[in-house]
Design an enzyme around this catalytic site. Structure first.
Site, PDB file in Angstrom:
ATOM      1  N   THR A 144      47.352  42.260  29.700  1.00 51.72           N
ATOM      2  CA  THR A 144      48.579  42.278  30.527  1.00 51.72           C
ATOM      3  C   THR A 144      49.821  42.440  29.657  1.00 51.72           C
ATOM      4  OG1 THR A 144      50.070  40.758  31.700  1.00 51.72           O
ATOM      5  CG2 THR A 144      48.226  39.755  30.612  1.00 51.72           C
ATOM      6  N   HIS A 182      48.447  33.987  30.844  1.00 55.82           N
ATOM      7  CA  HIS A 182      48.809  35.038  29.885  1.00 55.82           C
ATOM      8  C   HIS A 182      48.339  34.672  28.473  1.00 55.82           C
ATOM      9  CE1 HIS A 182      51.706  36.010  33.205  1.00 55.82           C
ATOM     10  NE2 HIS A 182      51.289  37.211  32.895  1.00 55.82           N
ATOM     11  N   LYS A 185      44.918  35.731  27.824  1.00 59.33           N
ATOM     12  CA  LYS A 185      44.847  37.177  27.551  1.00 59.33           C
ATOM     13  C   LYS A 185      45.149  37.458  26.075  1.00 59.33           C
ATOM     14  CE  LYS A 185      44.157  39.164  31.553  1.00 59.33           C
ATOM     15  NZ  LYS A 185      42.836  39.668  31.926  1.00 59.33           N
TER      16      LYS A 185
HETATM   17  N1  LIG Z   1      46.545  42.875  39.608  1.00 55.81           N
HETATM   18  C1  LIG Z   1      47.512  42.939  38.689  1.00 55.81           C
HETATM   19  O1  LIG Z   1      48.689  43.138  39.024  1.00 55.81           O
HETATM   20  C2  LIG Z   1      47.166  42.805  37.234  1.00 55.81           C
HETATM   21  C3  LIG Z   1      48.182  43.005  36.285  1.00 55.81           C
HETATM   22  C4  LIG Z   1      47.872  42.893  34.935  1.00 55.81           C
HETATM   23  C5  LIG Z   1      46.582  42.593  34.541  1.00 55.81           C
HETATM   24  N2  LIG Z   1      45.607  42.386  35.482  1.00 55.81           N
HETATM   25  C6  LIG Z   1      44.254  42.059  35.030  1.00 55.81           C
HETATM   26  O2  LIG Z   1      43.328  42.949  35.630  1.00 55.81           O
HETATM   27  C7  LIG Z   1      42.117  42.271  35.935  1.00 55.81           C
HETATM   28  C8  LIG Z   1      41.796  42.433  37.404  1.00 55.81           C
HETATM   29  O3  LIG Z   1      42.862  41.900  38.177  1.00 55.81           O
HETATM   30  P1  LIG Z   1      42.751  41.758  39.732  1.00 55.81           P
HETATM   31  O4  LIG Z   1      44.119  41.703  40.280  1.00 55.81           O
HETATM   32  O5  LIG Z   1      41.798  42.780  40.247  1.00 55.81           O
HETATM   33  O6  LIG Z   1      42.111  40.298  39.847  1.00 55.81           O
HETATM   34  P2  LIG Z   1      40.975  39.800  40.849  1.00 55.81           P
HETATM   35  O7  LIG Z   1      40.946  38.326  40.778  1.00 55.81           O
HETATM   36  O8  LIG Z   1      41.147  40.423  42.166  1.00 55.81           O
HETATM   37  O9  LIG Z   1      39.658  40.400  40.174  1.00 55.81           O
HETATM   38  C9  LIG Z   1      38.928  39.750  39.176  1.00 55.81           C
HETATM   39  C10 LIG Z   1      37.496  39.653  39.683  1.00 55.81           C
HETATM   40  O10 LIG Z   1      36.703  39.059  38.659  1.00 55.81           O
HETATM   41  C11 LIG Z   1      35.834  38.136  39.244  1.00 55.81           C
HETATM   42  N3  LIG Z   1      35.477  37.132  38.233  1.00 55.81           N
HETATM   43  C12 LIG Z   1      36.297  36.269  37.590  1.00 55.81           C
HETATM   44  N4  LIG Z   1      35.594  35.478  36.756  1.00 55.81           N
HETATM   45  C13 LIG Z   1      34.301  35.859  36.883  1.00 55.81           C
HETATM   46  C14 LIG Z   1      33.091  35.393  36.313  1.00 55.81           C
HETATM   47  N5  LIG Z   1      33.059  34.339  35.488  1.00 55.81           N
HETATM   48  N6  LIG Z   1      31.930  36.009  36.638  1.00 55.81           N
HETATM   49  C15 LIG Z   1      31.934  37.055  37.517  1.00 55.81           C
HETATM   50  N7  LIG Z   1      33.057  37.526  38.110  1.00 55.81           N
HETATM   51  C16 LIG Z   1      34.223  36.918  37.799  1.00 55.81           C
HETATM   52  C17 LIG Z   1      36.614  37.548  40.407  1.00 55.81           C
HETATM   53  O11 LIG Z   1      35.787  36.970  41.389  1.00 55.81           O
HETATM   54  C18 LIG Z   1      37.388  38.758  40.916  1.00 55.81           C
HETATM   55  O12 LIG Z   1      36.706  39.422  41.942  1.00 55.81           O
HETATM   56  C19 LIG Z   1      42.303  40.825  35.518  1.00 55.81           C
HETATM   57  O13 LIG Z   1      41.729  40.625  34.248  1.00 55.81           O
HETATM   58  C20 LIG Z   1      43.799  40.672  35.445  1.00 55.81           C
HETATM   59  O14 LIG Z   1      44.165  39.695  34.521  1.00 55.81           O
HETATM   60  C21 LIG Z   1      45.883  42.483  36.810  1.00 55.81           C
END
Ligand SMILES: NC(=O)c1ccc[n+]([C@@H]2O[C@H](COP(=O)([O-])OP(=O)(O)OC[C@H]3O[C@@H](n4cnc5c(N)ncnc54)[C@H](O)[C@@H]3O)[C@@H](O)[C@H]2O)c1
Length: 383
Positions: A144, A182, A185
């Site tokens: 991020t 964060h 990360k």
């Molecule tokens: N959405 C945003 O705006 C954004 C911005 C910057 C970074 N990110 C990063 O992108 C990635 C995805 O974000 P998102 O918004 O889709 O989040 P999200 O929570 O919708 O998706 C993450 C998925 O991972 C699964 N998960 C988490 N831990 C797990 C585990 N131990 N075993 C199996 N599955 C597991 C969750 O159930 C979820 O479905 C994340 O790493 C997040 O930090 C997202």
């Protein structure tokens, strides 16, 4: 290519699975529904119901005759990781599987520990699995922009040349995260860099900004394929939140002075960036870092844009500054570079009132389902 998506039920993981399946890749996803379960536990459900992964994959197959393999399992559990990697032998792994909410990570000790343990353990297990089962595979990891914080100098793409006492070296750009999430990360990036140096892995770490939107070419095929859409203060990201607030007649909650500036991107550009990363893999022994956003806005600018879009649809919206529950600078210098993806061929979809109005029209169909109590319940605080 055989592509394994970790966190494939998520807001970004599911649309990525559809997109890469459509491109002709063999796609498998793993998820343990952590995100859905946390939302249920905290009583902050998404705007509309989404089918479970098996149901979603069946809907996709009906429309396209393409199969997405599903594993429901916890990636903190080595047995699950071993089975999936051994069976699937991925050539590319896209790692989204983390607890992604900054406010949730600051909620209480239990939530902090869960975030810390989950995020670091999934990343460590993934690294070990790549080394053991597919050392030539390319690992694409979602980081991020929040890893950098808001420094008073330009933000480079991952690395900084330092000159000290007449000598020079390139180092990871200094990180100064603003929440425990964060910080996990930052720890991920350190872990990846250590094992890239030690084992020669091929890793792309994407410093992504907040994402908005719900439509991609593939989710438009069937509303049941749309990703879930959170608007609460814990799991909703600011643009998605403001759009729901506007439709609900709830004043847009600008935190503090509203000068907080970040880099944003449309969900379709997340898919493009991930696809470009996949098609242009890092080399062995390379930790390639790219800043993944298309344009920067302050919170005040976003609030004004949402207000104007709502007004175009005949909805009157108020903007209401509220006491900032976060510890962050409310006015600051912000100049992050983001040329790497443009050089790889990214064609951005930029934010304008048309884009916002289109999302708002879908939210309007769910107006009755909006729970105003979860928009700003003041539970998540940095104090
Ligand atoms: N959405 C945003 O705006 C954004 C911005 C910057 C970074 N990110 C990063 O992108 C990635 C995805 O974000 P998102 O918004 O889709 O989040 P999200 O929570 O919708 O998706 C993450 C998925 O991972 C699964 N998960 C988490 N831990 C797990 C585990 N131990 N075993 C199996 N599955 C597991 C969750 O159930 C979820 O479905 C994340 O790493 C997040 O930090 C997202």
């Amino acid at each position: 290519m055989r592509v394994l998506i970790l966190g494939g039920d998520g807001y970004l993981g599911w649309p990525t699975a559809l997109h890469l399946s459509k491109q002709g890749h063999d796609v498998a996803v793993v998820d343990n529904y952590l995100r859905r379960n946390l939302c249920r536990e905290e009583n902050v459900e998404a705007l509309y119901k989404t089918p479970n992964l098996h149901e979603r994959a069946a809907i996709w197959k009906t429309h396209t005759d393409k199969t997405i393999d599903i594993t429901i399992g916890d990636l903190c559990d080595w047995d699950v990781v071993e089975d999936v990697f051994r069976e699937y032998q991925p050539e590319c792994i896209i790692h989204y599987a983390e607890q992604p909410s900054a406010p949730y990570s600051m909620l209480n000790r239990k939530a902090s520990t869960l975030t810390l343990k989950n995020n670091i353990e999934v990343t460590a297990n993934t690294i070990f699995a790549v080394k053991e089962f597919c050392p030539d595979a390319h690992l694409i990891k979602l980081g991020t922009m929040g890893e950098y914080g808001t420094p008073n100098i330009d933000i480079e793409e991952g690395w900084l040349d330092i000159q000290h006492n007449g000598r020079k070296q390139k180092f990871l750009y200094p990180r100064a995260a603003g929440s425990l999430y964060h910080t996990t990360k930052v720890m991920d990036t350190d872990l990846l860099w250590f094992y890239v140096r030690t084992w020669g892995l091929k890793v792309t770490d994407l410093m992504q900004g907040p994402v908005y939107g719900m439509f991609t070419n593939e989710t438009l095929i069937d509303t049941q394929l749309q990703p879930f859409f959170n608007y609460d203060e814990m799991f909703g990201t600011v643009i998605n939140r403001f759009l729901v607030q506007a439709v609900a007649g709830y004043p847009l909650t600008v935190y503090g002075k509203g000068g907080q500036t970040r880099g944003y991107l449309n969900i379709v550009d997340t898919l493009q960036c991930v696809q470009l990363s996949l098609e242009n893999p890092a080399d062995s022994g390379e930790l390639r870092i790219m800043n993944q956003f298309t344009e920067t806005f302050s919170v005040n600018e976003l609030a004004e844009m949402v207000k104007k879009s709502a007004s175009n649809l005949g909805i009157e919206v108020k903007i209401k500054p509220v006491k900032n529950p976060r510890k962050e600078l409310e006015e600051h210098y912000y100049n992050p570079k983001h040329s790497a993806f443009n050089e790889l061929g990214l064609r951005p979809t930029l934010l304008d009132t048309n884009v916002l109005e289109k999302i708002m029209k879908t939210i309007l169909c769910h107006r009755e389902e909006i729970n105003k109590d979860i928009i700003f319940s003041k539970r998540a605080s940095w104090c």
